[in-house]
Design an enzyme around this catalytic site. Structure first.
Site, short mmCIF file in Angstrom:
data_model
loop_
_atom_site.label_atom_id
_atom_site.label_comp_id
_atom_site.label_asym_id
_atom_site.label_seq_id
_atom_site.Cartn_x
_atom_site.Cartn_y
_atom_site.Cartn_z
N ASP A 1 -0.89 -11.48 7.29
CA ASP A 1 -0.33 -12.15 6.11
C ASP A 1 0.45 -11.15 5.28
OD1 ASP A 1 -0.61 -14.71 4.24
OD2 ASP A 1 -0.82 -12.92 2.98
N TYR B 1 5.51 -8.13 -1.59
CA TYR B 1 4.63 -7.00 -1.32
C TYR B 1 5.43 -5.72 -1.00
CZ TYR B 1 1.03 -10.62 -0.57
OH TYR B 1 0.19 -11.70 -0.70
#
Length: 297
Positions: free
Chosen positions: A50, A55
């Site tokens: 994931d 991020y």
């Protein structure tokens, strides 16, 4: 199918592994650490990875996956890769652009699941599926009302396959889970182990889930770790759980959740830990008209 790759069926016919490796990290963590830990996760047996554009580690995540493909450890079809559409790409004409940018970061031809990170329209996401850039599409952080708006949308082509939300014994999302099950939508739990590490936007006085005496008592009873109990609780409810760690021994421990079962009485005790507590309340977005956490669920 091996214990390491137990899967749940999605409403579009694809399969998603019940346990995923989460790649979110503190800003202080180096890119090389993400690269190395993702490789270790794959070596350990994780097949569900994931990630997300926000991020800022898609390049390293993709590099780790490609490296393990090159080593012959896995094939591309063995990996279930998720990434997410960030808020800067919400305009319909930018949705596919955002996904293409992520794919360029990964240096892969498609992702297995593309999620809307926060509640917006799904129409442009459908085009990404039609274009073959994402095998499945889903949502993240949607409440029941927002899910119903999508499901009742005239001309909806693809129902979201999942809703990824914060979910752990302190926030068990039982009502949202029941609703999702009734609509054939899988609930995916992020922060399934609570908040395990110092993060600037998490209250440092927040309760540490894995130290909870009830959780620890059940762990001791079954000769398991508190993390294993928290993860087993989720997969036994049909929830896909994302677990994050940089340590190989913890990864090995986490993936052993398919080796045991919790009796009903323990599941009921764990249900009783719910206090509707969020580690990630997203207060910064509280004034936004689509803020999802004002509703009960």
């Amino acid at each position: 199918m091996s214990l390491k790759q137990q899967c749940v069926g999605l409403n579009d016919g694809h399969l998603m592994p019940l346990l995923g490796y989460g790649t979110s990290q503190n800003r202080e963590v180096s890119a090389s650490k993400i690269f190395e830990s993702t490789k270790i996760a794959i070596d350990t047996g994780f097949r569900h990875i994931d990630s997300a554009y926000v991020y800022k580690n898609e390049k390293e995540t993709g590099q780790a996956i490609r490296s393990k493909i090159a080593d012959g450890v896995v094939k591309r079809e063995d990996i279930f890769l998720t990434t997410k559409l960030w808020c800067t790409f919400h305009r319909p004409e930018l949705v596919q652009v955002g996904l293409e940018r992520s794919l360029k970061n990964f240096q892969l031809e498609f992702v297995d699941l593309y999620l809307i990170h926060f509640p917006i329209s799904i129409k442009a996401m459908e085009k990404c599926k039609d274009a073959g850039l994402a095998k499945s599409i889903g949502v993240s952080n949607f409440n029941r009302r927002q899910l119903e708006m999508i499901l009742n949308k005239p001309g909806l082509k693809y129902k979201p396959v999942c809703n990824q939300v914060e979910c752990h014994p302190y926030l068990n999302q039982s009502k949202l889970l029941d609703f999702c099950k009734s609509r054939d939508i899988i609930l995916v739990a992020y922060a399934a182990l609570g908040s395990q590490r110092p993060i600037t936007w998490v209250d440092q006085n927040a309760p540490f889930l894995l130290n909870d005496p009830v959780l620890c008592s059940i762990a001791k009873k079954h000769n398991r770790s508190p993390a294993q109990i928290a993860l087993r609780y989720q997969v036994q409810r049909g929830v896909v759980a994302l677990a994050h760690s940089y340590e190989q021994n913890e990864m090995k421990e986490n993936i052993q959740v398919f080796e045991f079962q919790l009796p009903l009485e323990d599941m009921e005790v764990l249900d009783g830990l719910n206090r509707n507590f969020r580690y990630f309340p997203l207060d910064i977005a509280a004034e936004h008209p689509n803020f999802p956490f004002s509703d009960e669920y």
